[in-house]
Motif scaffolding. Sequence first.
Motif, PDB file in Angstrom:
ATOM      1  N   TYR A  24      53.376  47.975  19.579  1.00 17.82           N
ATOM      2  CA  TYR A  24      53.166  46.717  18.592  1.00 17.82           C
ATOM      3  C   TYR A  24      51.564  46.374  18.351  1.00 17.82           C
ATOM      4  O   TYR A  24      51.297  45.954  17.432  1.00 17.82           O
ATOM      5  N   ARG A  28      49.404  46.875  14.720  1.00 17.47           N
ATOM      6  CA  ARG A  28      48.874  45.583  14.391  1.00 17.47           C
ATOM      7  C   ARG A  28      47.568  45.420  14.565  1.00 17.47           C
ATOM      8  O   ARG A  28      46.817  44.227  14.219  1.00 17.47           O
ATOM      9  N   ASP A 167      56.522  38.419  17.243  1.00 12.88           N
ATOM     10  CA  ASP A 167      56.199  37.790  15.830  1.00 12.88           C
ATOM     11  C   ASP A 167      55.873  36.402  15.783  1.00 12.88           C
ATOM     12  O   ASP A 167      54.899  35.920  14.967  1.00 12.88           O
TER      13      ASP A 167
END
Length: 238
Positions: A24, A28, A167
Amino acid sequence: MHVLFVCSGNVCRSPIAERLTRAYAVDRGISHLTAESAGVRALVGFPIEPIAARVVEGLGASADGFTARRLRPEMIKRADLVLAMTEQLRDRSMELVLGTSHCTFTLREAHRIARDTGARTVAELAVARRDYGPIEHPNISDPVGLSEAAFTQVGDQIAASLMSLLDVLDLESATNPEVDEAMCPDPAPEPEPEPEPVPTPDRAPTPTAAPTFMLPLSPRPLVAARAASSILDYPVTW
């Protein structure tokens, strides 16, 4: 933010979560998000379980180079957020380093609190938990020894809770190291025991010389001496 994932053997659930978090961060470009994992009864030195490795690969991460490690206090102290797979593992982690309940949750617990309360930092999660109460189904079970379908289900459960949590969290928020040290101090060294006194050998008491009583002459000296001796418990001389 540095996240520590905790399970039992550190060959299945927590490695899945660790590798998904790393993937992740890379996807990102979040360099300040890091992760590691450990087990309370770790199979130290073992690689990730082969079926769990396939689950990791299927979820888009890499299981290469993983080695199981045992949970140690220093791992907990350097983590901004500790996410355990069950309530029992969460509590075991908090017992290992006292004063860390503010940053220790089950994965599902942290996800649901963040989802339902809008908490965006570890501190906000801790405050929101006070009023949130217990959640239903807070644990993610260990699939070791079960079918590949069970591993896949566990991987999906971890991914669903973890991705949603990452998130919404403010991943730039991290506990000040000085605050961490204050809240999780190293235990003070135990004072060294005082040396025990060296025993001295028992000595027989020095006999006290019995006093000598001089009695006046009596026409029956033997009777008088015996009477005086029985009363005074001392020898009597004439």
